[in-house]
Design a protein around this motif. Structure first.
Motif, PDB file in Angstrom:
ATOM      1  N   LEU A  69       4.710   1.663   5.248  1.00 43.34           N
ATOM      2  CA  LEU A  69       4.762   1.802   3.786  1.00 43.34           C
ATOM      3  C   LEU A  69       4.035   0.648   3.104  1.00 43.34           C
ATOM      4  O   LEU A  69       3.285   0.859   2.146  1.00 43.34           O
ATOM      5  CB  LEU A  69       6.208   1.856   3.294  1.00 43.34           C
ATOM      6  N   GLN A  70       4.256  -0.562   3.587  1.00 41.24           N
ATOM      7  CA  GLN A  70       3.589  -1.723   2.998  1.00 41.24           C
ATOM      8  C   GLN A  70       2.067  -1.582   3.106  1.00 41.24           C
ATOM      9  O   GLN A  70       1.347  -1.816   2.138  1.00 41.24           O
ATOM     10  CB  GLN A  70       4.024  -3.015   3.704  1.00 41.24           C
ATOM     11  N   ASP A  71       1.599  -1.214   4.287  1.00 38.26           N
ATOM     12  CA  ASP A  71       0.153  -1.066   4.494  1.00 38.26           C
ATOM     13  C   ASP A  71      -0.412   0.075   3.651  1.00 38.26           C
ATOM     14  O   ASP A  71      -1.462  -0.054   3.029  1.00 38.26           O
ATOM     15  CB  ASP A  71      -0.156  -0.805   5.971  1.00 38.26           C
ATOM     16  N   GLU A  72       0.289   1.189   3.621  1.00 31.36           N
ATOM     17  CA  GLU A  72      -0.178   2.377   2.909  1.00 31.36           C
ATOM     18  C   GLU A  72      -0.201   2.152   1.394  1.00 31.36           C
ATOM     19  O   GLU A  72      -1.090   2.628   0.697  1.00 31.36           O
ATOM     20  CB  GLU A  72       0.725   3.559   3.271  1.00 31.36           C
ATOM     21  N   LEU A  73       0.797   1.441   0.884  1.00 33.75           N
ATOM     22  CA  LEU A  73       0.912   1.215  -0.557  1.00 33.75           C
ATOM     23  C   LEU A  73       0.265  -0.101  -0.998  1.00 33.75           C
ATOM     24  O   LEU A  73       0.176  -0.368  -2.195  1.00 33.75           O
ATOM     25  CB  LEU A  73       2.385   1.227  -0.980  1.00 33.75           C
TER      26      LEU A  73
END
Length: 136
Positions: free
Chosen positions: A62-66
């Motif tokens: 989630l951190q990488d994607e967002l």
């Protein structure tokens, strides 16, 4: 006396339905709310339970994607720095499911992650397929 068609019909009715594409496979809708400049993903633990994956792995994705930082609070909610709508988070969870949960061969979510010679693989317990995941 029952005929072939009767037996076939009964067998089909009693067979489990496994022919789905696994599309969304019942991942709960994201419940998010804003708290200042933080998006709180209220039902993050429910999503983890449905995905069957480790908290740290999903949170890192989630951190990488967002493109943000995040942490898990004492109640198990994900706290994402920035403002993200429900659709954006659900899209990210959908991407995660495609890459790390759903089998690339049969489409079912009956998989687990395993490491083999340093590579992370998705192993399907339904059909036995193994596929490499994207680089971490």
């Amino acid at each position: 006396m029952e005929g072939y068609d009767d037996h076939l019909e009964r067998a089909l009715e009693e067979s489990p339905d496994i022919a789905g594409s696994g599309d969304r496979f019942g991942v709960p809708d994201a419940e998010v709310r804003q708290e200042g400049n933080v998006t709180v993903y209220e039902n993050f633990q429910d999503t983890l339970d449905r995905l069957g994956r480790e908290e740290d792995h999903v949170l890192k994705f989630l951190q990488d994607e967002l493109g943000t930082s995040a942490q898990i609070d004492e109640s198990g909610r994900a706290r994402l720095t920035g403002k993200f709508g429900r659709d954006r988070i659900e899209d990210a969870i959908g991407e995660y499911s495609e890459k790390y949960v759903l089998c690339s061969e049969c489409g079912l979510p009956d998989t687990r992650l395993e490491r083999e010679q340093g590579a992370l693989l998705v192993r399907c317990e339904a059909c036995g397929a193994r596929s490499a995941t994207p680089d971490e």
